[in-house]
Design a protein around this motif. Structure first.
Motif, mmCIF file in Angstrom:
data_model
loop_
_atom_site.group_PDB
_atom_site.id
_atom_site.type_symbol
_atom_site.label_atom_id
_atom_site.label_comp_id
_atom_site.label_asym_id
_atom_site.label_seq_id
_atom_site.Cartn_x
_atom_site.Cartn_y
_atom_site.Cartn_z
ATOM 1 N N GLU A 62 5.390 -7.147 1.399
ATOM 2 C CA GLU A 62 4.938 -8.284 0.589
ATOM 3 C C GLU A 62 5.097 -9.595 1.350
ATOM 4 N N LYS A 63 6.150 -9.699 2.143
ATOM 5 C CA LYS A 63 6.344 -10.906 2.962
ATOM 6 C C LYS A 63 5.236 -11.052 3.999
ATOM 7 N N GLU A 64 4.599 -9.922 4.338
ATOM 8 C CA GLU A 64 3.478 -9.937 5.280
ATOM 9 C C GLU A 64 2.140 -9.960 4.550
ATOM 10 N N ASP A 65 2.174 -10.290 3.253
ATOM 11 C CA ASP A 65 0.971 -10.373 2.418
ATOM 12 C C ASP A 65 0.240 -9.038 2.308
ATOM 13 N N ILE A 66 1.004 -7.967 2.313
ATOM 14 C CA ILE A 66 0.477 -6.635 2.004
ATOM 15 C C ILE A 66 1.202 -6.196 0.741
ATOM 16 N N ARG A 67 0.493 -6.242 -0.374
ATOM 17 C CA ARG A 67 1.173 -6.068 -1.660
ATOM 18 C C ARG A 67 0.663 -4.831 -2.404
ATOM 19 N N PHE A 68 1.594 -4.121 -3.007
ATOM 20 C CA PHE A 68 1.290 -3.005 -3.899
ATOM 21 C C PHE A 68 1.740 -3.466 -5.285
#
Length: 691
Positions: free
Chosen positions: A111-117
């Motif tokens: 999420e910190k890398e803007d990859i969110r589930f």
């Protein structure tokens, strides 16, 4: 030495538990903070896939033995019942750790890398609206809710498919009172749904699990009734093929027939949403005739491997391993005439650091060369789109005599291999399926070329498959040579596979199921004699698995005689090192890194006249006795010295090596003193690759 019984069960590690230890080491890679984030996610997915196959094949086999009342124990003296209990005991914490790692470490870091589930509870109003439309337009028409009652028995579920158990209240349109229903998610549906990045509020890599969408809107499938619970689950079936060797008329037809049975194999495991109530869990267990120990609770998607699709995001290079280009050694640059080159010297390639292209070029040149009369090759795993097969097809169409030995029973590649066989036959190649009862696992190519008034044989022998993808992921050695004795040996082995010939005497090669096992035992005994006479004695075995009892006992005898024994075993190892009076001189290490270690290399010191062999075979019963395998010597002194030097890298690895303890557990190798960690794979990549 003779007073110690080397058949004692305490001297052997259980095969299945050793395989679980390997999967634990893979999972540890996912926990390693020094590894790029998406690669950590990939290791988590691999550990999940490994467990799937473990249950489909290994656990399924144990359950069959239990069902048939087999109490025949392995050398470690654990019965099938004992092994199943221990597997359940060790696997459940491993699965809990997989989900803990995913939820508490990897998801927040991603999420910190803007990859969110994005979970259902966190959907924005706009996201919920888009997903509801997606459900109605793309999911609702293909979902088939199945109410369970006397007229609607529990449906047949596919192996590893995503399903939902639904609890209901109320009456349907026919006045029927429903309690439970099942919803199956068709295989064609994506398990990860990417939210449209162009919509306001969505990131470029925002995902929602299919299971979350079905959970959110499942009530639309049961109008007029109230859904009181919806829980995902997945079953694992016995997926091992059984072909009765004595009843086969046509092997291809037999394998094609058995492929369908994978859909119907006995259920050996069920994974259930961890929030599923106990009464529903019991209902599912009773339905599939499973015990409580066969149920594994999932705190997340029931198939973690579905996350693999996000591991190769092109716009996140800092989250993956640095790309590299396999090197093409100088002597192979500028499209050389390989036949001319091999007429002068042998060529040894170490994949993936060095390119696989020379092997493809070898076949392409053979297909185009008017002096080439025949090409023979074995294929075990090749892939649906293969330049190797393209070259064979071109050769057959050009009028060459092309013979291909295809192993139809390469596990989970059977359907692809049947398609390859049909394609090659259509091109005019002779296709055979090896020897009934023995898998053809040897990796070899033979090219017969007319040179003047004589015929010359050119050969490729390898430790790995002719597969373009695995050539980038697996470490393997490949040898190309025109050595006369080696060429004659390979031709004889092909003759054995395609005709009905007798046992043959080979010049240089060792082969299974005939000479390999005895030769390895003899070479171990030779090191024992050297040690007894006061000479230096050293054995290095690098293999994927070490399980065959006779060879383990021979290695114990070598240790007891004072032979230094180094074993580099990636996966299963049943030998226990460090046992006083038995295996004190044996060290066992496993290398788990960026590439899957796949080379099989056998070194014997041989009184300062070292012998080095590479092979397609692991040190397992099946490879020694139930498969056709090749083991070839590295004859050229410079190439032999190179292989020995590279083995030294693995023995000195302190970055990616795990050391086997006598109790069957593994511990990470650590550098000595203030030394920097040393990685064999990274060193080879720097030395051989073109990063």
């Amino acid at each position: 030495m003779d007073t110690i019984d080397l058949n004692q069960p305490e001297l052997y590690i259980n095969r299945e538990l050793s395989l679980l230890e390997f999967n634990q080491r893979v999972l540890e890679q996912a926990k390693d903070e020094s590894i790029p984030l998406l690669e950590r996610l990939r290791y988590l997915c691999i550990s999940s896939t490994n467990l799937d196959e473990f249950f489909e094949i290994r656990v399924a086999g144990l359950k069959q033995k239990e069902e048939f009342g087999s109490f025949k124990s392995e050398p470690d003296n654990l019965s099938p019942q004992d092994q199943l209990r221990e597997i359940q005991k060790r696997t459940k914490p491993l699965i809990e750790e997989q989900y803990r790692l995913l939820n508490e470490e990897l998801f927040p870091l991603l999420e910190k890398e803007d990859i969110r589930f994005i979970r259902r509870a966190d959907w924005s109003e706009a996201q919920a609206k888009w997903l509801h439309n997606f459900f109605e337009e793309s999911l609702l028409p293909v979902l088939s809710p199945l109410g369970l009652d006397p007229a609607h028995p529990f449906p047949h579920l596919l192996n590893k498919s995503l399903n939902f158990i639904i609890s209901l209240k109320g009456r349907d349109a026919f006045g029927r009172t429903g309690a439970y229903a099942v919803v199956q998610a068709p295989r064609a549906l994506p398990r990860l749904i990417q939210l449209p990045p162009e919509d306001e509020g969505n990131g470029e890599h925002d995902y929602v699990f299919l299971s979350s969408v079905i959970h959110a809107y499942v009530d639309a499938l049961f109008p007029g009734m109230k859904v009181t619970g919806c829980y995902q689950f997945r079953i694992t079936r016995n997926s091992d093929l059984y072909v009765d060797d004595e009843e086969i008329d046509d092997l291809m037809r037999a394998v094609e027939g058995e492929l369908a049975s994978r859909r119907n194999g006995a259920v050996v495991r069920i994974e259930i949403d961890h929030k599923c109530p106990e009464d529903l869990q019991r209902f599912l267990l009773e339905t599939f005739q499973l015990t409580e120990g066969d149920a594994y609770l999932a705190n997340g998607p029931v198939n973690l491997n579905r996350l693999m699709s996000v591991c190769d995001l092109a716009d996140r290079p800092h989250l993956t391993f640095k790309p590299f280009t396999p090197n093409l050694p100088g002597k192979l640059n500028s499209n050389p005439d390989l036949f001319k080159l091999l007429g002068k010297q042998d060529v040894l390639l170490h994949h993936p650091y060095e390119s696989f292209l020379p092997i493809v070029d070898f076949l392409k040149q053979a297909a185009l060369d008017p002096e080439v009369l025949a090409i023979k090759q074995t294929l075990y795993r090749t892939g649906p789109k293969s330049a190797v097969v393209d070259a064979l097809v071109a050769a057959a169409r050009a009028g060459k005599e092309v013979t291909v030995v295809i192993e139809l029973r390469a596990r989970f590649d059977e359907a692809e291999n049947i398609a390859l066989a049909n394609r090659l036959q259509a091109a005019g190649a002779h296709v055979v399926y090896g020897v009934v009862g023995y898998k053809t696992h040897a990796k070899m190519v033979l090219v017969i070329r007319r040179e003047g008034k004589k015929l010359r044989r050119y050969v490729h022998l390898g430790t790995g498959n002719y597969h373009p993808r695995t050539a980038r992921l697996y470490t393997d050695y490949g040898l190309m040579t025109s050595n006369k004795d080696v060429g004659e040996d390979v031709q004889q082995i092909f003759g054995q596979l395609t005709s009905l010939g007798r046992v043959i005497k080979l010049n240089k090669l060792l082969s299974s199921p005939f000479t390999l096992h005895d030769a390895m035992i003899e070479k171990i005994e030779r090191e024992i004699e050297h040690a007894k006479s006061g000479k230096d004695a050293h054995i290095i075995i690098k293999t994927n698995s070490l399980t065959e009892p006779q060879s383990i006992r021979a290695l114990y005898r070598a240790s007891m005689a004072g032979v230094k024994v180094d074993l580099i075993v990636r996966g299963v190892c049943r030998l226990r090192p460090g046992i006083e009076g038995v295996s004190e001189n044996i060290r066992v290490r496993s290398i788990i890194g960026r590439f899957l270690e796949h080379t099989r290399v056998f070194y014997f010191h041989n009184g300062d006249e070292p012998e080095v062999f590479c092979a397609s075979a692991d040190w397992m019963d099946r490879n020694f006795f139930r498969r056709v395998e090749t083991c070839f010597p590295v004859i050229a002194k410079d190439l032999r010295a190179r292989v020995i030097h590279e083995l030294g890298y693995y023995l000195n690895d302190s970055a990616q090596a795990w050391l086997l303890n006598s109790d069957g557990s593994y511990q990470r190798a650590v550098p000595e003193g203030d030394d920097e960690p040393f990685s064999a794979q990274r060193t080879l990549l720097a030395e051989l690759g073109d990063s």
